[in-house]
Design an enzyme around this catalytic site. Structure first.
Site, short mmCIF file in Angstrom:
data_model
loop_
_atom_site.label_atom_id
_atom_site.label_comp_id
_atom_site.label_asym_id
_atom_site.label_seq_id
_atom_site.Cartn_x
_atom_site.Cartn_y
_atom_site.Cartn_z
N GLU A 235 -3.85 4.97 -9.68
CA GLU A 235 -4.51 3.65 -9.66
C GLU A 235 -4.87 3.40 -8.20
O GLU A 235 -4.01 3.03 -7.41
CB GLU A 235 -3.55 2.57 -10.16
N CYS A 269 -7.04 -4.97 -5.46
CA CYS A 269 -7.77 -3.73 -5.75
C CYS A 269 -9.00 -4.03 -6.60
O CYS A 269 -10.04 -3.42 -6.41
CB CYS A 269 -6.86 -2.74 -6.47
P1 NAD Z 1 -1.05 3.03 0.49
O1 NAD Z 1 -1.82 4.15 -0.12
O2 NAD Z 1 -1.00 2.93 1.96
O3 NAD Z 1 0.49 3.08 0.03
C1 NAD Z 1 0.86 2.98 -1.33
C2 NAD Z 1 2.26 3.55 -1.49
O4 NAD Z 1 2.22 4.96 -1.24
C3 NAD Z 1 3.31 2.98 -0.54
O5 NAD Z 1 4.50 2.77 -1.26
C4 NAD Z 1 3.48 4.08 0.48
O6 NAD Z 1 4.76 4.11 1.10
C5 NAD Z 1 3.28 5.32 -0.37
N1 NAD Z 1 2.88 6.52 0.36
C6 NAD Z 1 2.14 6.60 1.51
N2 NAD Z 1 1.94 7.91 1.83
C7 NAD Z 1 2.55 8.64 0.88
C8 NAD Z 1 2.67 10.05 0.63
N3 NAD Z 1 2.13 10.95 1.45
N4 NAD Z 1 3.35 10.44 -0.45
C9 NAD Z 1 3.90 9.55 -1.31
N5 NAD Z 1 3.82 8.22 -1.14
C10 NAD Z 1 3.15 7.76 -0.07
O7 NAD Z 1 -1.62 1.72 -0.18
P2 NAD Z 1 -1.27 0.20 0.17
O8 NAD Z 1 -1.89 -0.13 1.48
O9 NAD Z 1 0.17 -0.04 -0.04
O10 NAD Z 1 -2.05 -0.58 -0.99
C11 NAD Z 1 -3.39 -0.97 -0.90
C12 NAD Z 1 -4.25 -0.03 -1.70
O11 NAD Z 1 -3.80 -0.02 -3.04
C13 NAD Z 1 -5.70 -0.49 -1.76
O12 NAD Z 1 -6.55 0.62 -1.61
C14 NAD Z 1 -5.82 -1.06 -3.18
O13 NAD Z 1 -7.12 -1.03 -3.70
C15 NAD Z 1 -4.89 -0.17 -3.92
N6 NAD Z 1 -4.45 -0.79 -5.16
C16 NAD Z 1 -4.90 -0.29 -6.34
C17 NAD Z 1 -4.52 -0.89 -7.54
C18 NAD Z 1 -5.01 -0.36 -8.87
O14 NAD Z 1 -4.40 -0.70 -9.86
N7 NAD Z 1 -6.05 0.45 -8.94
C19 NAD Z 1 -3.66 -2.00 -7.52
C20 NAD Z 1 -3.22 -2.48 -6.30
C21 NAD Z 1 -3.61 -1.86 -5.12
#
Ligand code: NAD
Length: 484
Positions: A235, A269
């Site tokens: 997602e 998102c």
């Molecule tokens: P992010 O990708 O920075 O982090 C998301 C999660 O991934 C965090 O818990 C982080 O610690 C973890 N993470 C980071 N690097 C990792 C790795 N290499 N391996 C495993 N886990 C890792 O995202 P964010 O800044 O927390 O959230 C914002 C983003 O999320 C925006 O792009 C938004 O559009 C998206 N989002 C999507 C949805 C959806 O349902 N499509 C919903 C909410 C947010």
């Protein structure tokens, strides 16, 4: 480099420390996965009814403590506590729905065996996967992961949840609250930590990863999961469009699009980032939404940006738009004022600019006038993302919606699909794949097992080296007959 023992969450509004939580190591993750895997058999054996009782009591507990949880969400994200309560309410609704309907959508499905195998009984089982690793973002730290956690638990899996390092307190609180209502241990673990903790989860023996976050991280996680062929649900981000036709209710459209773009400081998102509006009403629409936007009170209608590192990204998108000829109808090139971003609406922004092509994730909006709905659809679909969209038209809303390359569309509303538990949620293209919510969301956390059993034996035995020429000829005659 040694991993820090703790992570600290800070209030985006005041900069004060909110809490300290363990930064779970790789060894801890492996231990949790092993414990969850062992316990998952008991959870599965409880059956749909047994799990429903526990998940419903969790929903009840969350509803009773909504203000307490909302205060924590507000402290860690910077959003107004009324917005936090709304997000939690929708999350609870999903939990309740998944608990109630898992039995219906995951019960055995009986199939017809077909003429060639008429002596067989055939059914499909939806088996829990085992242990699901949920990796969540910070922007909706209850609603978003709950879309995976609730549906995975209801389907009979144990869950290990790695919340965002910006909202570990919320994740920890959810874990504690589950343990208060669930008599079974080791079914739902919360492993707080940073990206390394998430990375350890993707490389562990979990049976599926459900990831919500940015597309950039999603690609790293898909690559890590590929090593063990661990299935993964993605997602990711989007640059969602709103398409406004000339026959729409203009005031309602402006009001809802403004909320869809700026609520939660645009950190949604499925928030609206671009508007394509029919040229016959473009001026009126732009004036109306600008007037409404200028009444927003930053710090009241929406809060500080949760993640300080997002501020330079928003600033870069605004500056890039200015360089390419954008004009402001609300806000200015100086809209980023840490820790806030002022409401910003731009026109004359080229499609190739960062503000249109990439996810800005701030309270910004671009508006472009189009000659036809065909042009609007074309521009909406030109994005590399395909998460959601909003369409405004009295007569053609559903027809326009069906032309859009994205996973969800609200017609004459915004974000309506988020609060509709029966409807699958997810995107296409670089917005991800797989679905949470609804029957599809339950099936995402189960695998199918086809069971074909002999009801009675016939002389037509195919599965033998002693198969006769007569049987072969019969099959050929039969298949010709069936395919005339
Ligand atoms: P992010 O990708 O920075 O982090 C998301 C999660 O991934 C965090 O818990 C982080 O610690 C973890 N993470 C980071 N690097 C990792 C790795 N290499 N391996 C495993 N886990 C890792 O995202 P964010 O800044 O927390 O959230 C914002 C983003 O999320 C925006 O792009 C938004 O559009 C998206 N989002 C999507 C949805 C959806 O349902 N499509 C919903 C909410 C947010």
């Amino acid at each position: 480099m040694n991993q820090l023992a703790e992570i600290i969450s800070y209030s985006p509004s005041t900069g004060e420390e909110v809490g300290r939580y363990p930064n779970a190591s790789e060894a801890t993750i492996h231990e949790l996965v092993a414990r969850a895997s062992a316990a998952s058999h008991h959870w599965r054996a409880l059956g749909f009814k047994g799990r429903k009782i526990i998940l419903k009591s969790w929903a009840h507990y969350l509803a009773e403590h909504i203000d307490e949880l909302a205060a924590l969400v507000s402290a860690e994200t910077g959003k107004p506590s009324s917005d936090a309560a709304l997000e939690i309410a929708v999350g609870i609704d999903h939990l309740s729905w998944a608990a109630k309907h898992a039995g219906r959508y995951l019960r055995n499905s009986y199939r017809t065996p077909g003429v060639l195998m008429a002596n067989m009984s055939t059914h499909v089982e939806y088996s829990p996967l085992g242990v699901v690793g949920v990796i969540g973002p910070w922007n909706y730290p209850v609603f978003t992961p709950m879309g995976s956690i609730a549906y995975a638990l209801a389907a009979g899996n144990a869950v290990i949840f790695k919340p965002s390092e910006y909202t570990p307190g919320v994740g920890h609180w959810l874990g504690e609250s589950f343990n208060l209502v669930a008599p079974q241990a080791n079914i739902f673990f919360v492993a707080t930590g940073g990206p390394d903790t998430g990375s350890a989860l993707t490389k562990s023996a979990v049976n599926k990863i459900a990831f919500t976050g940015s597309s950039a991280t999603g690609k790293k996680i898909a690559a890590a999961c590929a090593e063990n062929l661990t299935p993964v649900l993605m997602e990711c981000g989007g640059t969602d469009p709103a398409i406004i036709d000339r026959d729409c209710d203009l005031n309602r459209a402006a009001e809802a699009v403004l909320w869809g773009a700026m609520a939660n400081a645009g950190q949604t998102c499925v928030g609206i980032e671009r508007v394509y509006v029919h040229e016959e009403i473009a001026t009126r629409f732009t004036e109306t939404i600008s007037e409404m936007a200028s009444e927003l009170v930053v710090g009241h209608d929406y809060g500080a940006m949760t993640m300080p590192k997002q501020l330079p990204i928003i600033d870069a998108h605004i500056k890039d738009a200015v360089r390419l000829g954008a004009n402001f109808v609300v806000g200015s090139a100086e809209s980023v004022q840490p820790p806030f971003v002022l409401p910003t609406i731009m026109v004359d922004v080229p499609e190739e600019s960062l503000a249109v092509a990439e996810e800005t994730f701030g309270p910004t909006l671009t508006i472009r006038s189009v000659a036809s709905m065909g042009e609007a659809i074309h521009l909406a679909n030109a994005s590399k993302y395909g998460l959601a969209a909003s369409v405004w038209s009295k007569r053609n809303g559903k027809a326009i919606a069906s032309e859009l390359q994205c996973g969800m569309v609200s017609v004459n509303s915004v974000l309506a699909f988020t609060a509709t538990p029966t409807m699958p949620f997810g995107g296409v293209k670089q917005s991800g794949y797989g679905r949470i919510h609804g029957p599809e969301g339950l099936r995402e956390f189960a695998y199918t097992r086809s069971i074909v059993a002999t009801r009675f034996n016939t002389p037509l035995n195919f599965a033998t080296f002693k198969r006769s020429v007569g049987v072969d000829n019969f099959i050929k005659r039969l298949i010709k007959l069936l395919n005339r």
